[in-house]
Design a protein around this motif. Structure first.
Motif, PDB file in Angstrom:
ATOM      1  N   TYR A  17      -3.928  -4.726   6.040  1.00  0.00           N
ATOM      2  CA  TYR A  17      -3.886  -4.245   4.650  1.00  0.00           C
ATOM      3  C   TYR A  17      -2.634  -4.674   3.892  1.00  0.00           C
ATOM      4  CZ  TYR A  17      -7.579  -1.310   6.635  1.00  0.00           C
ATOM      5  OH  TYR A  17      -8.703  -0.865   7.277  1.00  0.00           O
ATOM      6  N   ASN A  18      -2.021  -5.777   4.331  1.00  0.00           N
ATOM      7  CA  ASN A  18      -0.873  -6.322   3.586  1.00  0.00           C
ATOM      8  C   ASN A  18      -1.365  -7.382   2.603  1.00  0.00           C
ATOM      9  OD1 ASN A  18       1.476  -4.993   4.764  1.00  0.00           O
ATOM     10  ND2 ASN A  18       0.849  -6.019   6.654  1.00  0.00           N
ATOM     11  N   PHE A  19      -2.088  -6.920   1.585  1.00  0.00           N
ATOM     12  CA  PHE A  19      -2.707  -7.879   0.669  1.00  0.00           C
ATOM     13  C   PHE A  19      -1.678  -8.695  -0.085  1.00  0.00           C
ATOM     14  CE2 PHE A  19      -5.500  -4.148   1.013  1.00  0.00           C
ATOM     15  CZ  PHE A  19      -6.514  -4.750   1.742  1.00  0.00           C
ATOM     16  N   GLY A  20      -0.599  -8.049  -0.475  1.00  0.00           N
ATOM     17  CA  GLY A  20       0.448  -8.757  -1.208  1.00  0.00           C
ATOM     18  C   GLY A  20       0.973  -9.938  -0.413  1.00  0.00           C
ATOM     19  N   GLU A  21       1.161  -9.740   0.872  1.00  0.00           N
ATOM     20  CA  GLU A  21       1.659 -10.809   1.721  1.00  0.00           C
ATOM     21  C   GLU A  21       0.608 -11.894   1.916  1.00  0.00           C
ATOM     22  OE1 GLU A  21       5.037 -11.152   3.455  1.00  0.00           O
ATOM     23  OE2 GLU A  21       4.981 -10.298   1.454  1.00  0.00           O
ATOM     24  N   ALA A  22      -0.627 -11.488   2.072  1.00  0.00           N
ATOM     25  CA  ALA A  22      -1.710 -12.468   2.219  1.00  0.00           C
ATOM     26  C   ALA A  22      -1.749 -13.363   0.984  1.00  0.00           C
ATOM     27  CB  ALA A  22      -3.049 -11.756   2.395  1.00  0.00           C
ATOM     28  N   MET A  23      -1.611 -12.729  -0.178  1.00  0.00           N
ATOM     29  CA  MET A  23      -1.709 -13.482  -1.425  1.00  0.00           C
ATOM     30  C   MET A  23      -0.494 -14.384  -1.609  1.00  0.00           C
ATOM     31  SD  MET A  23      -3.259 -10.275  -3.460  1.00  0.00           S
ATOM     32  CE  MET A  23      -4.098 -10.772  -4.945  1.00  0.00           C
ATOM     33  N   ARG A  24       0.663 -13.886  -1.236  1.00  0.00           N
ATOM     34  CA  ARG A  24       1.867 -14.714  -1.349  1.00  0.00           C
ATOM     35  C   ARG A  24       1.744 -15.945  -0.436  1.00  0.00           C
ATOM     36  NH1 ARG A  24       5.900 -15.683   1.370  1.00  0.00           N
ATOM     37  NH2 ARG A  24       5.416 -14.068   2.889  1.00  0.00           N
ATOM     38  N   THR A  25       1.227 -15.733   0.764  1.00  0.00           N
ATOM     39  CA  THR A  25       1.046 -16.838   1.701  1.00  0.00           C
ATOM     40  C   THR A  25       0.127 -17.905   1.109  1.00  0.00           C
ATOM     41  OG1 THR A  25       1.315 -15.285   3.531  1.00  0.00           O
ATOM     42  CG2 THR A  25       0.300 -17.401   4.050  1.00  0.00           C
ATOM     43  N   MET A  70       0.828  -1.197   0.000  1.00  0.00           N
ATOM     44  CA  MET A  70       0.000   0.000   0.000  1.00  0.00           C
ATOM     45  C   MET A  70       0.872   1.261   0.000  1.00  0.00           C
ATOM     46  SD  MET A  70      -3.034  -1.093  -0.330  1.00  0.00           S
ATOM     47  CE  MET A  70      -2.364  -2.441  -1.293  1.00  0.00           C
ATOM     48  N   GLY A  71       0.420   2.244  -0.749  1.00  0.00           N
ATOM     49  CA  GLY A  71       1.134   3.514  -0.786  1.00  0.00           C
ATOM     50  C   GLY A  71       2.233   3.583  -1.829  1.00  0.00           C
ATOM     51  N   ASN A  72       2.655   2.421  -2.329  1.00  0.00           N
ATOM     52  CA  ASN A  72       3.702   2.418  -3.351  1.00  0.00           C
ATOM     53  C   ASN A  72       3.111   2.156  -4.728  1.00  0.00           C
ATOM     54  OD1 ASN A  72       5.498   2.802  -1.318  1.00  0.00           O
ATOM     55  ND2 ASN A  72       6.499   0.816  -1.498  1.00  0.00           N
ATOM     56  N   ASP A  73       3.652   2.838  -5.729  1.00  0.00           N
ATOM     57  CA  ASP A  73       3.199   2.606  -7.096  1.00  0.00           C
ATOM     58  C   ASP A  73       3.636   1.212  -7.539  1.00  0.00           C
ATOM     59  OD1 ASP A  73       2.334   5.158  -6.936  1.00  0.00           O
ATOM     60  OD2 ASP A  73       3.766   6.010  -8.354  1.00  0.00           O
ATOM     61  N   SER A  74       2.939   0.668  -8.524  1.00  0.00           N
ATOM     62  CA  SER A  74       3.339  -0.645  -9.043  1.00  0.00           C
ATOM     63  C   SER A  74       3.348  -0.602 -10.564  1.00  0.00           C
ATOM     64  CB  SER A  74       2.367  -1.714  -8.554  1.00  0.00           C
ATOM     65  OG  SER A  74       1.049  -1.392  -8.951  1.00  0.00           O
ATOM     66  N   ARG A  75       4.078  -1.510 -11.137  1.00  0.00           N
ATOM     67  CA  ARG A  75       4.104  -1.621 -12.596  1.00  0.00           C
ATOM     68  C   ARG A  75       3.249  -2.798 -13.017  1.00  0.00           C
ATOM     69  NH1 ARG A  75      10.162  -0.012 -14.502  1.00  0.00           N
ATOM     70  NH2 ARG A  75      10.633   1.326 -12.731  1.00  0.00           N
ATOM     71  N   TYR A  76       2.599  -2.624 -14.121  1.00  0.00           N
ATOM     72  CA  TYR A  76       1.700  -3.673 -14.603  1.00  0.00           C
ATOM     73  C   TYR A  76       2.145  -4.107 -15.984  1.00  0.00           C
ATOM     74  CZ  TYR A  76      -2.700  -6.233 -14.797  1.00  0.00           C
ATOM     75  OH  TYR A  76      -3.649  -7.224 -14.849  1.00  0.00           O
ATOM     76  N   TYR A  77       2.350  -5.394 -16.154  1.00  0.00           N
ATOM     77  CA  TYR A  77       2.829  -5.880 -17.448  1.00  0.00           C
ATOM     78  C   TYR A  77       2.358  -7.315 -17.663  1.00  0.00           C
ATOM     79  CZ  TYR A  77       6.369  -7.060 -13.976  1.00  0.00           C
ATOM     80  OH  TYR A  77       7.004  -7.476 -12.836  1.00  0.00           O
ATOM     81  N   PRO A  78       2.399  -7.762 -18.900  1.00  0.00           N
ATOM     82  CA  PRO A  78       1.778  -9.040 -19.267  1.00  0.00           C
ATOM     83  C   PRO A  78       2.264 -10.232 -18.441  1.00  0.00           C
ATOM     84  CG  PRO A  78       2.433  -7.847 -21.238  1.00  0.00           C
ATOM     85  CD  PRO A  78       2.956  -7.063 -20.076  1.00  0.00           C
TER      86      PRO A  78
END
Length: 881
Positions: free
Chosen positions: A629-637, A558-566
């Motif tokens: 709100y650490n969705f990235g970590e939840a998903m990685r888990t 959260m709060g950081n930009d991300s890059r989106y690519y194929p």
RNA sequence: GGGCGCAUAGCUCAGUCGGGAUGAGCGCUUGCUUCACACGCAAGAGGUCACAGGUUCGAGCCCUGUUGCGCCCACCA
């Protein structure tokens, strides 16, 4: 007999089917319910200017994750949807569309123009809602709102009237930001400053008494036509004699005074400032203090006015050139220096803003900002990530009065009427029929509309019925979390906070979750002009909504930009495919196995206890990550658990029992496979709502939909440290066998013999239990299990794991010298580990000061390394003998 | 002029409480048409956590400074 899943997952059919089902069953609908605790999110209403972009995809996917999780947890979860009329942005779009037809808004007239705007709203508003549905958003569509709905318009008028009556809204002529292209003023927030290379012109103005000149410096020479004074610092020694004298303004033959003002910095430029109160914010302030005239030389069209004399009707930039040329030829231009300065641009059309004095409506900010700072300081609203709190304070503490009137047609018309007979100003939430002072019916409503953010500032409570005291408002408000990108913190979030404190007496939300912007593969902002945007609908069309959601949010913070690519989309697609195929395997083996038959209590073996303990642990971790709100970590888990543990190990292990003859064992394997998969799907559901529902419906389950199934509880009875450690050891041993096989290029299909020597009888017991795993997963034909020190195969490859040695007598493949070398390398690695551990434990500081648990852990590890080291050296000695 | 963020594997990024970087995906190397999945399986290679100090038994993480990139705010003409 249950129908198995299709061979290949078809998101299109599945998504449409289940979304319709959810809507039909009214699962998204929330009502005030005293039995349950509410959980509320209001959507950041997308602008009706155009279809949704990828950033909306992320924003709404996050909200859906939260609302689905909370709904499963048993909250009365309301996600309030809607759209925003986006006054200026929409009007610009419509005018562009009209321009293509060769007509202007004036050709149409206000009424017809608004008809067009409503048509636009119907079209795009509908498109947006459909897009949100495609993403899988579980909004309560029955409650869909639009910022110009009747109810919300009433809220806007009410808010305006209340602020006016409190003296917090006023009308006056002040310096404002005029956009010559949009033909309206905009607020300070809506001006984007860009630092640009320009010049600073030094001019000299002759003193009227002929005693010389005063030199001024300016970045905007064309405004000199509107100068009404020259200012110097009151204590500037150079100009003491000049204060109060008159200057002859070049080109205009106007006499203007030299005034003394603290604002002037004697150290900058020449220490003398030309003052143009009508076209510069600072000069405007100086003008107020010295009661200077306003000479407007630039008009609303960006061209010079009549007041500019012979420069009338020239474009402001052409006028600059002409004025400089004329000053030069008149001998008034001293020099031109290069200079960097910030130029204001309109955030909608990017044209250069013209500071201009005009009559506008303002909200007095200081009394509103103070409580808004205090509430956050008291922690009533928390900004996530925390760093935005400081930025918020800074903005609130330095905020200017908010210019809320706009010279536009599309929007909430300002609820103010002017009596044409007595001149009275009437502010009313309902249309007045007569003047409150002279009773005249000759009233005229203010022509302007309100800033679009004025209505969005009320959104968290206006959507729930305010100003009425509805049951919804008292139950669902304040909301739990507001999810939005950080770029509208000031435009919107800050305004909601002070508005809510003012009108509701409390903060509008407990948390503000600020996520980053979605950029392209090179890190650039996605934009239409660059053509680098990815359409979320296209991703859904090709891969499905689950893949879109997963690819947008996994790996982000959260709060950081991300890059989106194929590649990100592909990774998510592969994961969905993995889940699908694992489920196909389970279902194919389950047959007509029913929910009632599931037994995860009896007859469990090591792998069962392990995976049950793990899924239990995972559910605790995932919830913790979602709540923080650490969705990235939840998903990685979830990804790691599903792929690396459930699929790669548990499913593979299960095959032994499923394809075997032992019916009881088969039953247990089926039970655990089904139980763990079902639980995992529930954990995955908020992230991937569609595929999880489709699979879940085929699996043995209880209830009518996964989306209203309970969130998996953490159950202590499943926690099993012993099983986790034992399984870790078994997996290590299997990997060690595979490693040796790969190194010696033993064909995967070739079964080999293997001897295991356990260091303790417990380990021996464990290895005996896990014998089938070796057979299945390491390609072992015959496994003999003994104790350390037993007779070992004469010529064999060796691996050492915690508590056991592994011998692979690979006839014909073993080169003793090579094997010694390999083991020596291994020994070196072990030695460095032992050294590290000893160094640490020999350090009295560590042993005395580190927590007991950490020290104990370190001792244990060192012991383990040492044991391994000993066994490897022993083996080397044997081989060398 | 203020403030903030980022700098970790070739690339894109995680890393919660300070406790061995078995980090993730992609890419790379080597085997595999193994009965859910080649959108796959197995085994690997690949890191001075930007730099310099400091605090600590212990720093990717805390503190100070430096460099590079990005962003936000700002009424020195």
């Amino acid at each position: 007999m249950k129908e198995n899943l299709a061979t290949v997952y078809d998101p299109k059919a599945v998504e449409a089917k289940w979304y319709q089902h959810w809507v039909d069953q009214k699962y998204f609908h929330a009502e005030p319910n005293s039995e349950k605790e509410p959980y509320t999110i209001v959507i950041p209403p997308p602008n009706i200017t155009s279809a949704l972009h990828i950033g909306h995809g992320m924003d709404n996917a996050i909200q859906d994750i939260l609302i689905r999780t909370k709904r499963m947890q048993g909250y009365e979860a309301l996600w309030m949807p809607g759209t925003d009329h986006a006054s200026i942005a929409t009007q610009v779009k419509i005018e562009e569309a009209l321009a293509k037809e060769g007509i202007s808004k004036h050709d149409l007239g206000r009424e017809k123009f608004l008809e067009r705007a409503w048509e636009w709203k119907e079209q795009y508003g509908g498109t947006i809602i459909n897009q949100l549905k495609k993403i899988g958003c579980s909004c309560d569509w029955d409650r869909t709102r639009f910022t110009m709905d009747e109810g919300l318009s009433r809220a806007v008028r009410e808010a305006f009237a209340r602020l006016f009556n409190k003296g917090l809204i006023y009308r006056g002529s002040y310096i404002t930001n005029w956009c010559p292209s949009c033909q309206t003023v905009i607020s300070d927030d809506e001006v984007e400053h860009e630092e640009k290379d320009s010049h600073i012109w030094h001019l000299r103005y002759p003193l009227k008494d002929g005693s010389g000149f005063i030199e001024v410096a300016t970045t905007r020479p064309e405004t000199m036509l509107g100068d009404t004074a020259v200012a110097v610092h009151p204590e500037d020694a150079r100009y003491q004699g000049m204060i109060g004298k008159q200057v002859l303004l070049p080109l205009m033959d106007r006499e203007i005074p030299i005034v003394a003002d603290d604002y002037v910095d004697p150290a900058f430029g020449t220490g003398a400032v030309k003052v143009t109160p009508a076209h510069d914010p600072n000069d405007f302030e100086i003008g107020l203090r010295h009661k200077l005239d306003h000479v407007k030389v630039i008009g609303k069209d960006g061209k010079m006015t009549q007041e500019a004399g012979k420069y009338e009707s020239m474009d402001r930039y052409d006028a600059r050139k002409a004025v400089v040329r004329d000053l030069d030829s008149g001998g008034y231009l001293v020099k031109i220096d290069p200079h960097k300065h910030a130029v204001g641009h309109c955030y909608r059309c990017h044209n250069v803003i013209e500071p201009m004095v005009s009559l506008q409506w303002f909200v007095k900010m200081t009394p509103l900002a103070e409580p808004a700072v205090d509430a956050v300081k008291r922690g009533e609203t928390k900004l996530v990530p925390d760093r935005f709190t400081k930025i918020y304070y800074h903005w609130m503490e330095n905020v200017h009065d908010w210019c809320i009137s706009r010279q536009l047609w599309w929007g909430h018309r300002i609820p103010v009427w002017y009596c044409q007979d007595c001149g009275e100003t009437i502010v009313a939430s309902d249309d007045p029929t007569q003047c409150s002072k002279c009773s005249s019916a000759n009233l005229k409503q203010d022509e302007d509309v309100l800033d679009t953010w004025f209505s969005s500032a009320l959104w968290p409570f206006s959507t729930l019925g305010w100003p009425d005291k509805t049951p919804e408002l008292s139950y669902f408000f304040p909301t739990n979390v507001l999810v939005t990108a950080y770029d509208i913190l000031f435009f919107w979030v800050a305004k909601m906070i002070f508005s809510s404190l003012e009108f509701m007496g409390e903060v509008p939300f407990k948390d503000v979750l600020l996520h980053g912007l979605v950029r392209d593969a090179e890190g650039r902002k996605m934009s239409k002009s660059l053509g680098n945007g990815i359409d979320p609908l296209e991703v859904i069309d090709q891969y499905g909504a689950d893949v879109l959601r997963w690819s947008l949010i996994s790996g982000t913070t959260m709060g950081n930009d991300s890059r989106y690519y194929p590649e990100k989309i592909e990774a998510a697609r592969n994961f969905a495919n993995k889940i699908w195929n694992a489920s196909r395997y389970v279902l194919m083996n389950l047959g007509d196995f029913s929910y009632e038959e599931i037994d995860v209590e009896n007859n469990l073996e090591l792998a069962d206890r392990w995976i049950l303990s793990r899924v239990n642990q995972v559910s605790a971790e995932v919830l913790g990550f979602i709540d923080s709100y650490n969705f990235g970590e939840a998903m990685r888990t979830l990804y790691d658990f599903m792929w690396s543990e459930y699929c790669d190990w548990f499913i593979e292990i299960s095959k032994g029992r499923l394809y075997g003859e032992d019916e009881a064992a088969k039953h247990t394997a089926k039970s655990v496979l089904a139980y763990v998969l079902e639980k995992t799907l529930r954990l995955l559901h908020p992230f991937m709502p569609f595929i999880t529902e489709e699979i879940w419906q085929h699996l043995p389950h209880q209830g009518s939909s996964i989306m209203i199934a309970p969130w998996p509880a953490v159950e202590d009875r499943f926690a099993n440290q012993h099983a986790e450690r034992a399984m870790a050891m078994v997996m290590d041993a299997i990997k060690a066998v595979r490693n040796i096989r790969a190194e010696l290029s033993v064909a995967p299909s070739k079964k080999v013999e293997c001897t295991l020597h356990a260091a303790t009888s417990e380990v021996k017991e464990l290895l005996t239990q896990a014998a089938a795993y070796f057979t299945k997963l390491a390609g072992i034909s015959e496994l003999s299990i003994g104790m350390t020190g037993d007779q070992k195969p004469a010529k064999a490859m060796t691996a050492v794991v915690s508590g056991a040695e592994i011998y692979l007598p690979l006839a014909g493949l073993i080169d003793i010298d090579q094997e010694i070398e390999r083991l020596k390398k291994e020994l070196k690695v072990l030695q460095s580990e032992v050294d590290r551990g000893e160094k640490k434990l020999n350090n009295p500081g560590f042993v005395n000061k580190a927590p007991e648990q950490v020290v104990a852990q370190e001792r244990e590890k060192l012991e383990d390394w040492k044991q391994k080291q000993e066994r490897v050296s022993a083996r080397i000695a044997e081989l060398q003998a």
